[in-house]
Design an enzyme around this catalytic site. Structure first.
Site, PDB file in Angstrom:
ATOM      1  NE  ARG A 117      -4.026  -2.177   2.226  1.00  0.00           N
ATOM      2  CZ  ARG A 117      -3.665  -3.313   2.953  1.00  0.00           C
ATOM      3  NH1 ARG A 117      -2.459  -3.065   3.508  1.00  0.00           N
ATOM      4  NH2 ARG A 117      -4.167  -4.411   2.725  1.00  0.00           N
ATOM      5  CE  LYS A 139      -0.388  13.907 -13.914  1.00  0.00           C
ATOM      6  NZ  LYS A 139      -0.724  14.570 -15.547  1.00  0.00           N
ATOM      7  CD  GLU A 181       7.645  17.196 -22.398  1.00  0.00           C
ATOM      8  OE1 GLU A 181       6.613  18.259 -22.115  1.00  0.00           O
ATOM      9  OE2 GLU A 181       7.568  16.282 -22.832  1.00  0.00           O
ATOM     10  CE  LYS A 217       5.664  17.567 -13.852  1.00  0.00           C
ATOM     11  NZ  LYS A 217       5.568  16.478 -14.671  1.00  0.00           N
ATOM     12  CD  GLU A 227      -3.131  17.412 -16.212  1.00  0.00           C
ATOM     13  OE1 GLU A 227      -2.289  16.774 -15.380  1.00  0.00           O
ATOM     14  OE2 GLU A 227      -3.224  17.340 -17.281  1.00  0.00           O
ATOM     15  NE  ARG A 231       0.602  17.770 -12.878  1.00  0.00           N
ATOM     16  CZ  ARG A 231       1.065  16.964 -12.005  1.00  0.00           C
ATOM     17  NH1 ARG A 231       0.525  16.919 -10.901  1.00  0.00           N
ATOM     18  NH2 ARG A 231       2.039  16.191 -12.268  1.00  0.00           N
ATOM     19  CG  ASN A 235      -1.370  18.880 -20.357  1.00  0.00           C
ATOM     20  OD1 ASN A 235      -0.353  18.116 -20.499  1.00  0.00           O
ATOM     21  ND2 ASN A 235      -2.259  18.794 -19.739  1.00  0.00           N
ATOM     22  CG  HIS A 238       1.866  17.589 -24.234  1.00  0.00           C
ATOM     23  ND1 HIS A 238       2.843  18.552 -24.035  1.00  0.00           N
ATOM     24  CD2 HIS A 238       2.737  16.620 -23.664  1.00  0.00           C
ATOM     25  CE1 HIS A 238       3.906  18.092 -23.520  1.00  0.00           C
ATOM     26  NE2 HIS A 238       3.882  16.913 -23.383  1.00  0.00           N
ATOM     27  CG  HIS A 242      -0.762  13.505 -25.942  1.00  0.00           C
ATOM     28  ND1 HIS A 242      -1.286  14.268 -25.070  1.00  0.00           N
ATOM     29  CD2 HIS A 242       0.305  13.037 -25.425  1.00  0.00           C
ATOM     30  CE1 HIS A 242      -0.498  14.144 -23.833  1.00  0.00           C
ATOM     31  NE2 HIS A 242       0.485  13.197 -24.066  1.00  0.00           N
ATOM     32  CG  HIS A 255       6.557  12.479 -24.955  1.00  0.00           C
ATOM     33  ND1 HIS A 255       5.044  12.358 -25.229  1.00  0.00           N
ATOM     34  CD2 HIS A 255       6.616  13.573 -24.269  1.00  0.00           C
ATOM     35  CE1 HIS A 255       4.555  13.640 -24.423  1.00  0.00           C
ATOM     36  NE2 HIS A 255       5.240  14.123 -23.610  1.00  0.00           N
TER      37      HIS A 255
HETATM   38  N1  LIG Z   1       5.107  10.792 -14.751  1.00  0.00           N
HETATM   39  C1  LIG Z   1       5.085  11.814 -15.583  1.00  0.00           C
HETATM   40  O1  LIG Z   1       4.726  12.872 -15.227  1.00  0.00           O
HETATM   41  C2  LIG Z   1       5.417  11.605 -17.067  1.00  0.00           C
HETATM   42  C3  LIG Z   1       5.636  12.664 -17.711  1.00  0.00           C
HETATM   43  C4  LIG Z   1       6.331  12.702 -18.857  1.00  0.00           C
HETATM   44  C5  LIG Z   1       6.718  11.493 -19.445  1.00  0.00           C
HETATM   45  N2  LIG Z   1       6.441  10.425 -18.750  1.00  0.00           N
HETATM   46  C6  LIG Z   1       6.660   9.031 -19.280  1.00  0.00           C
HETATM   47  O2  LIG Z   1       7.997   8.922 -19.639  1.00  0.00           O
HETATM   48  C7  LIG Z   1       8.357   7.938 -20.487  1.00  0.00           C
HETATM   49  C8  LIG Z   1       9.342   8.465 -21.521  1.00  0.00           C
HETATM   50  O3  LIG Z   1      10.531   8.609 -20.784  1.00  0.00           O
HETATM   51  P1  LIG Z   1      11.983   8.861 -21.431  1.00  0.00           P
HETATM   52  O4  LIG Z   1      11.664   9.775 -22.689  1.00  0.00           O
HETATM   53  O5  LIG Z   1      12.764   9.306 -20.585  1.00  0.00           O
HETATM   54  O6  LIG Z   1      12.244   7.490 -22.132  1.00  0.00           O
HETATM   55  P2  LIG Z   1      12.525   5.992 -21.768  1.00  0.00           P
HETATM   56  O7  LIG Z   1      12.277   6.048 -20.356  1.00  0.00           O
HETATM   57  O8  LIG Z   1      11.701   5.068 -22.515  1.00  0.00           O
HETATM   58  O9  LIG Z   1      13.946   5.863 -22.097  1.00  0.00           O
HETATM   59  C9  LIG Z   1      14.432   5.734 -23.329  1.00  0.00           C
HETATM   60  C10 LIG Z   1      15.529   4.864 -23.664  1.00  0.00           C
HETATM   61  O10 LIG Z   1      16.808   5.692 -23.124  1.00  0.00           O
HETATM   62  C11 LIG Z   1      17.348   4.437 -22.346  1.00  0.00           C
HETATM   63  N3  LIG Z   1      18.298   5.472 -21.347  1.00  0.00           N
HETATM   64  C12 LIG Z   1      17.491   5.839 -20.421  1.00  0.00           C
HETATM   65  N4  LIG Z   1      18.799   6.524 -19.784  1.00  0.00           N
HETATM   66  C13 LIG Z   1      19.942   6.292 -20.461  1.00  0.00           C
HETATM   67  C14 LIG Z   1      21.179   6.714 -20.152  1.00  0.00           C
HETATM   68  N5  LIG Z   1      21.594   7.529 -19.248  1.00  0.00           N
HETATM   69  N6  LIG Z   1      22.225   6.198 -21.178  1.00  0.00           N
HETATM   70  C15 LIG Z   1      21.981   5.328 -22.020  1.00  0.00           C
HETATM   71  N7  LIG Z   1      20.378   5.006 -22.314  1.00  0.00           N
HETATM   72  C16 LIG Z   1      19.640   5.222 -21.493  1.00  0.00           C
HETATM   73  C17 LIG Z   1      16.305   3.821 -21.871  1.00  0.00           C
HETATM   74  O11 LIG Z   1      16.622   2.434 -21.259  1.00  0.00           O
HETATM   75  C18 LIG Z   1      15.460   3.598 -22.979  1.00  0.00           C
HETATM   76  O12 LIG Z   1      15.754   2.524 -23.959  1.00  0.00           O
HETATM   77  C19 LIG Z   1       7.016   7.623 -21.148  1.00  0.00           C
HETATM   78  O13 LIG Z   1       6.498   6.432 -20.621  1.00  0.00           O
HETATM   79  C20 LIG Z   1       5.996   8.753 -20.434  1.00  0.00           C
HETATM   80  O14 LIG Z   1       4.857   8.146 -20.354  1.00  0.00           O
HETATM   81  C21 LIG Z   1       5.804  10.336 -17.491  1.00  0.00           C
HETATM   82 ZN   LIG Z   2       5.413  15.710 -22.372  1.00  0.00          ZN
END
Ligand SMILES: NC(=O)c1ccc[n+]([C@@H]2O[C@H](COP(=O)([O-])OP(=O)(O)OC[C@H]3O[C@@H](n4cnc5c(N)ncnc54)[C@H](O)[C@@H]3O)[C@@H](O)[C@H]2O)c1
Ligand SMILES: [Zn+2]
Length: 360
Positions: A117, A139, A181, A217, A227, A231, A235, A238, A242, A255
């Site tokens: 939990r 999130k 971003e 942020k 949101e 907040r 977006n 986006h 999206h 993304h």
């Molecule tokens: N929680 C939130 O508020 C929020 C906001 C924005 C995005 N997200 C989420 O984030 C995700 C996208 O994140 P991302 O863009 O970081 O992509 P990702 O986490 O998929 O990473 C991209 C790739 O880079 C690799 N990688 C990461 N760090 C590395 C490093 N230092 N050296 C070499 N390789 C590395 C990873 O293993 C992966 O293959 C999505 O799932 C999205 O939904 C969440």
């Molecule tokens: Zn984004």
């Protein structure tokens, strides 16, 4: 070290931008730690350094590897991980250290949110996108086969440790995606845009720029944790972004690339509505192209993205509240929940087709 403090709904946590070592050990003292990462990040010099640091600080370390990227963001993966952590003896007084990109911190954060939990977790983002966005704000989520981020929880971390040394091994496309971003924050604050654009063109952020994005942020999240209003500013770019991401089957565009197309779209849409002049549109487009990010899409993607927008709209008020710039003293500011006539959207959509710089 730049030390910031995040606050949301009575929960406070530090966000440190600087070498991970100092911040980590004080968080771990004497605890059992589940170090959750993926093979790819764990194998980097930074990943090894964090693992060594965790071993020095924790009483016991349970190493948990999730599949890379989105493949790690599933309920099945987290079920398996939870079973292993339970067998390993992780109790309520333990904590999760999440080391990886946004996908990893989303999944490990959700694991921490639900394990017994809820236990504390520390985010160590290793992508630029993770540092300025995903690891902040509390999130957490996994995907369902039919929808991204469909199951999740608000579970703010106990600390976020962003060490720019992690970015040394980040592939160029991932870095560019993060800059999509970062340029969104620039689009939210014209004072930041020039600086963000310069670093984006150089392909490498500095700590001050990451901190500026983090501050923006955190302040949106602090004022509107769930949101309902402010907040939504985050977006910007986006709505169309999206739609483009979905139109490309979540493969054609990362993304950040999709957000870049969406930012260009939002500024052109705002200009068409007479909210801003051509100057900001040009400034934004130059910043995006200078970063090697796309601003245009193929006719097929535009058509599919357009129908995604239409689909969103049918869902009613949760659908299309546009986030758009409007001229103001310092150049422009950004408003949310802006209603837009359908004709303006489709005209802007037609303009989005073209040979804008693609990745590669
Ligand atoms: N929680 C939130 O508020 C929020 C906001 C924005 C995005 N997200 C989420 O984030 C995700 C996208 O994140 P991302 O863009 O970081 O992509 P990702 O986490 O998929 O990473 C991209 C790739 O880079 C690799 N990688 C990461 N760090 C590395 C490093 N230092 N050296 C070499 N390789 C590395 C990873 O293993 C992966 O293959 C999505 O799932 C999205 O939904 C969440
Ligand atoms: Zn984004």
């Amino acid at each position: 070290v730049i030390a910031l403090r995040a606050a949301q709904e009575g929960h406070r946590y530090p966000v440190r931008i600087g070498p991970v070592a100092g911040g980590l050990r004080e968080q771990l003292a004497g605890r059992t730690v589940a170090l959750v990462s993926c093979d790819r990040v764990a194998a980097t010099p930074f990943g090894r350094r964090v693992a060594a640091e965790v071993r020095r600080g924790a009483a016991q370390v349970l190493v948990q590897r999730l599949p890379d990227g989105e493949r790690g963001k599933t309920l099945a993966v987290l079920e398996r991980a939870s079973v292993q952590l339970l067998r390993g003896g992780l109790q309520r007084d333990g904590c999760v250290v999440a080391l990886g990109g946004g996908a990893l911190t989303d999944a490990a954060g959700f694991l921490a949110a639900t394990y017994m939990r809820g236990i504390p977790w520390i985010a160590i983002p290793t992508t630029l996108l993770g540092m300025v966005d995903a690891a902040l704000g509390g999130k957490t989520a996994v995907n369902l086969p039919i929808a991204k981020n469909a199951v999740g929880a608000f579970h703010p971390p106990a600390a976020v440790l962003a060490d720019l040394a992690a970015l040394n091994t980040l592939p160029a496309r991932e870095m560019r995606s993060g800059f999509g971003e970062v340029l969104k924050y620039g689009a939210l604050d014209p004072g930041l845009l020039r600086r963000a654009a310069a670093r984006a063109a150089a392909g490498r952020p500095d700590a001050a720029l990451v901190a500026a994005c983090v501050r923006m942020k955190l302040s949106c999240v602090a004022r509107d944790p769930r949101e309902r209003g402010e907040r939504k500013l985050l977006n910007l770019g986006h709505t169309f972004g999206h739609a483009v991401e979905a139109a490309g089957g979540f493969r054609a565009f990362s993304h950040g690339e999709a957000v870049a197309v969406g930012l260009d779209f939002a500024f052109r849409l705002a200009a068409r509505l007479g909210r801003i002049g051509p100057g900001p549109v040009e400034q934004m487009a130059l910043a995006l192209r200078g970063a090697g990010l796309p601003t245009r899409v193929s006719a097929a993607i535009a058509r599919r993205a357009g129908s995604h927008l239409g689909y969103d709209k049918k869902r009613g008020s949760a659908g299309l509240g546009w986030v758009l710039p409007v001229a103001s003293g310092r150049g422009w500011r950004v408003e949310w929940d802006v209603g837009v006539p359908e004709g303006a959207v489709s005209a802007t959509l037609r303009e989005s087709v073209g040979q804008g710089l693609r990745r590669g």
